[in-house]
Scaffold this motif. Structure first.
Motif, PDB file in Angstrom:
ATOM      1  N   SER A  30     -72.409 -68.404  -0.707  1.00 24.79           N
ATOM      2  CA  SER A  30     -71.922 -67.312  -0.005  1.00 24.79           C
ATOM      3  C   SER A  30     -70.751 -66.678  -0.368  1.00 24.79           C
ATOM      4  O   SER A  30     -70.663 -65.434  -0.479  1.00 24.79           O
ATOM      5  CB  SER A  30     -72.056 -67.335   1.582  1.00 24.79           C
ATOM      6  OG  SER A  30     -71.375 -68.389   1.952  1.00 24.79           O
ATOM      7  N   GLU A  31     -69.866 -67.639  -0.693  1.00 27.23           N
ATOM      8  CA  GLU A  31     -68.304 -66.861  -0.842  1.00 27.23           C
ATOM      9  C   GLU A  31     -68.531 -66.299  -2.227  1.00 27.23           C
ATOM     10  O   GLU A  31     -67.703 -65.451  -2.723  1.00 27.23           O
ATOM     11  CB  GLU A  31     -67.471 -68.075  -0.768  1.00 27.23           C
ATOM     12  CG  GLU A  31     -65.946 -67.795  -1.117  1.00 27.23           C
ATOM     13  CD  GLU A  31     -65.325 -66.493  -0.203  1.00 27.23           C
ATOM     14  OE1 GLU A  31     -64.214 -66.292  -0.501  1.00 27.23           O
ATOM     15  OE2 GLU A  31     -65.843 -66.631   0.837  1.00 27.23           O
ATOM     16  N   LEU A  32     -69.148 -66.920  -3.192  1.00 24.74           N
ATOM     17  CA  LEU A  32     -69.293 -66.304  -4.519  1.00 24.74           C
ATOM     18  C   LEU A  32     -69.620 -64.810  -4.541  1.00 24.74           C
ATOM     19  O   LEU A  32     -69.143 -63.891  -5.038  1.00 24.74           O
ATOM     20  CB  LEU A  32     -70.301 -67.015  -5.543  1.00 24.74           C
ATOM     21  CG  LEU A  32     -70.479 -66.352  -6.802  1.00 24.74           C
ATOM     22  CD1 LEU A  32     -68.937 -66.479  -7.667  1.00 24.74           C
ATOM     23  CD2 LEU A  32     -71.705 -67.122  -7.812  1.00 24.74           C
ATOM     24  N   LEU A  88     -71.612 -58.906  -4.327  1.00 27.49           N
ATOM     25  CA  LEU A  88     -73.104 -58.657  -4.565  1.00 27.49           C
ATOM     26  C   LEU A  88     -73.673 -59.226  -3.082  1.00 27.49           C
ATOM     27  O   LEU A  88     -73.262 -59.987  -2.398  1.00 27.49           O
ATOM     28  CB  LEU A  88     -73.413 -59.690  -5.521  1.00 27.49           C
ATOM     29  CG  LEU A  88     -72.943 -59.309  -7.191  1.00 27.49           C
ATOM     30  CD1 LEU A  88     -73.439 -60.524  -8.005  1.00 27.49           C
ATOM     31  CD2 LEU A  88     -73.600 -57.886  -7.548  1.00 27.49           C
ATOM     32  N   PRO A  89     -74.976 -58.442  -3.214  1.00 27.77           N
ATOM     33  CA  PRO A  89     -75.718 -59.078  -1.606  1.00 27.77           C
ATOM     34  C   PRO A  89     -75.956 -60.484  -1.665  1.00 27.77           C
ATOM     35  O   PRO A  89     -76.389 -61.189  -2.893  1.00 27.77           O
ATOM     36  CB  PRO A  89     -76.884 -58.235  -1.792  1.00 27.77           C
ATOM     37  CG  PRO A  89     -77.129 -57.627  -3.131  1.00 27.77           C
ATOM     38  CD  PRO A  89     -75.585 -57.597  -3.554  1.00 27.77           C
ATOM     39  N   ASP A  93     -77.647 -61.075 -15.378  1.00 26.81           N
ATOM     40  CA  ASP A  93     -77.515 -59.604 -15.839  1.00 26.81           C
ATOM     41  C   ASP A  93     -76.485 -58.983 -14.499  1.00 26.81           C
ATOM     42  O   ASP A  93     -75.781 -58.389 -14.714  1.00 26.81           O
ATOM     43  CB  ASP A  93     -78.633 -58.823 -15.993  1.00 26.81           C
ATOM     44  CG  ASP A  93     -79.139 -59.242 -17.300  1.00 26.81           C
ATOM     45  OD1 ASP A  93     -78.809 -59.589 -18.061  1.00 26.81           O
ATOM     46  OD2 ASP A  93     -80.485 -59.032 -17.442  1.00 26.81           O
ATOM     47  N   ASP A  94     -77.064 -59.486 -13.190  1.00 24.43           N
ATOM     48  CA  ASP A  94     -76.267 -58.947 -12.193  1.00 24.43           C
ATOM     49  C   ASP A  94     -75.119 -59.435 -12.053  1.00 24.43           C
ATOM     50  O   ASP A  94     -74.052 -58.557 -11.596  1.00 24.43           O
ATOM     51  CB  ASP A  94     -77.094 -59.511 -10.774  1.00 24.43           C
ATOM     52  CG  ASP A  94     -78.478 -59.007 -10.752  1.00 24.43           C
ATOM     53  OD1 ASP A  94     -78.596 -57.724 -11.054  1.00 24.43           O
ATOM     54  OD2 ASP A  94     -79.349 -59.646 -10.171  1.00 24.43           O
ATOM     55  N   PHE A  95     -74.836 -60.713 -12.643  1.00 22.73           N
ATOM     56  CA  PHE A  95     -73.276 -61.251 -12.803  1.00 22.73           C
ATOM     57  C   PHE A  95     -72.647 -60.543 -13.648  1.00 22.73           C
ATOM     58  O   PHE A  95     -71.345 -60.064 -13.487  1.00 22.73           O
ATOM     59  CB  PHE A  95     -73.491 -62.662 -12.737  1.00 22.73           C
ATOM     60  CG  PHE A  95     -72.266 -63.384 -13.162  1.00 22.73           C
ATOM     61  CD1 PHE A  95     -71.232 -63.616 -12.186  1.00 22.73           C
ATOM     62  CD2 PHE A  95     -71.780 -63.691 -14.281  1.00 22.73           C
ATOM     63  CE1 PHE A  95     -69.892 -64.128 -12.199  1.00 22.73           C
ATOM     64  CE2 PHE A  95     -70.662 -64.469 -14.611  1.00 22.73           C
ATOM     65  CZ  PHE A  95     -69.732 -64.493 -13.481  1.00 22.73           C
ATOM     66  N   LEU A  96     -73.288 -60.288 -15.126  1.00 21.04           N
ATOM     67  CA  LEU A  96     -72.443 -59.748 -15.989  1.00 21.04           C
ATOM     68  C   LEU A  96     -72.154 -58.324 -15.662  1.00 21.04           C
ATOM     69  O   LEU A  96     -71.311 -57.570 -16.185  1.00 21.04           O
ATOM     70  CB  LEU A  96     -73.361 -59.959 -17.122  1.00 21.04           C
ATOM     71  CG  LEU A  96     -73.420 -61.233 -17.785  1.00 21.04           C
ATOM     72  CD1 LEU A  96     -74.471 -61.076 -18.890  1.00 21.04           C
ATOM     73  CD2 LEU A  96     -72.102 -61.658 -18.022  1.00 21.04           C
TER      74      LEU A  96
END
Length: 275
Positions: free
Chosen positions: A227-229, A235-236, A244-247
C-alpha cells in the motif's frame, strides 16, 4: 492333524460331561479354511451321553472382519496424522459415536460417554452460539456446513478447530443422522496470525520510512506492491497493476536507466538498486 487331536479330545470330553463347547479350528482338508464348531450336550433317556456336533465355515466372515479391522486401523492412523477426528450423531436418539482421534483432540479419555451436551459445553463461549445454530439448522436442512470455532479442554487449553459435516436423510426426507469431522488447526491458525502481525509491522515500518516494495510476475506481467508503494506512486491500491502502469509515472529521462537495470536483472538475477 495330530497337534489338534489333544485339544479336540479335551473339548469332546467336556461336552460329554455336559458342558457346551464353542471354538474355531482350521479345516482338516484345507487348513486355509476356518470352521466354527459347536458341541452341544444332548439329554438321553437312558442317561447315555450324546453330543451334537455342529460346524460351519466362517472363513469369509473372519476375513471380512480382519479387513474391516485393518481399514479401521488405517482410518485411525490417517486421522491421527491429519489431526482430524470424526463423529456421527443419531438425531432420533441424540446418541453420538466419536472416534478416538476426536476424543484426543478434545482432551477427553477414550472411554468417556460422549454426548452432544458434553461437546457443546467444551466450545468457547464466544463461539458457542454459531455452532449451536449450525446444529439446529442440520436438524431440518442436510446441506454441508463448515464452522471454525475454539474449544476449551478440561485442562484449560484453548484449541482452534474446523468442523465440517452434513445431514443424512431417511427415505422420507427427514434428517436422521449427522456425520462430521473436527480438524485441529491451532498451529496453522497461530501461524496465520503471526504472518498477519509481521505484515502489519512491515506495512507500518514502510509507512514511517516512506518505503514501498513490489513483486513482478514475469510470466503474467502483473505487478503486486504494498500500500505504501501505491501511495508513493500516486496509483490506486485496488485493481490490477502492470509494469506499464508503473512506467507511466517514471520521468521520461529516467526510463533508459530503468530499462538497462531491468535487463541486467533478467540476465544475471543480480541484486541492484536505482533512484
Amino acid at each position: 492333524p495330530a497337534e489338534a487331536a489333544g485339544p479336540l479330545t479335551r473339548r469332546l470330553r467336556a461336552a460329554l460331561a455336559g458342558r457346551r463347547q464353542a471354538f474355531e479350528v482350521p479345516g482338516v482338508r484345507d487348513p486355509s479354511r476356518l470352521w466354527a464348531v459347536d458341541l452341544l450336550p444332548l439329554p438321553h433317556p437312558d442317561g447315555e451321553a450324546t453330543v451334537l456336533w455342529l460346524g460351519r465355515d466362517v472363513t469369509s466372515r473372519r476375513r471380512s472382519e480382519s479387513e474391516l479391522r485393518e481399514q479401521r486401523r488405517q482410518l485411525a492412523e490417517a486421522q491421527r496424522v491429519g489431526q482430524i477426528g470424526s463423529a456421527e450423531v443419531d438425531l432420533t436418539t441424540d446418541r453420538v459415536s466419536a472416534s478416538e482421534e476426536l476424543l484426543r483432540i478434545l482432551g477427553l479419555p477414550a472411554d468417556v460417554d460422549f454426548t452432544i451436551d458434553l461437546g457443546l459445553g467444551m466450545i468457547h463461549p464466544a463461539d458457542r452460539e454459531r455452532v449451536v445454530e449450525a446444529i439446529a439448522r442440520l436438524r431440518v436442512d442436510p446441506a454441508p456446513f463448515d464452522v471454525q470455532h475454539r474449544i476449551v479442554r478440561p485442562d484449560g487449553e484453548v484449541r482452534t478447530l474446523v468442523a465440517r459435516g452434513e445431514g443424512i436423510q431417511d427415505p422420507g426426507g427427514r434428517v436422521v443422522r449427522v456425520v462430521a469431522t473436527e480438524q485441529d488447526v491451532t498451529e496453522a491458525e497461530q501461524a496465520e496470525q503471526e504472518r498477519r502481525r509481521l505484515l502489519a509491522w512491515l506495512y507500518e515500518a514502510q509507512r514511517i520510512g516512506r518505503i514501498g516494495s513490489f513483486e513482478h510476475d514475469l510470466a503474467s506481467g502483473r505487478l503486486t506492491g504494498t500500500s505504501e508503494l501505491y501511495r508513493i506512486l500516486g496509483l490506486p491500491a485496488s485493481g490490477e497493476t502492470t509494469v506499464d502502469d508503473f512506467l507511466a509515472v517514471v520521468h521520461p529521462a529516467d526510463l533508459p536507466t530503468l530499462d538497462a537495470l531491468q535487463a541486467q536483472l533478467l540476465d544475471h538475477s543480480a541484486r541492484t538498486s536505482w533512484s
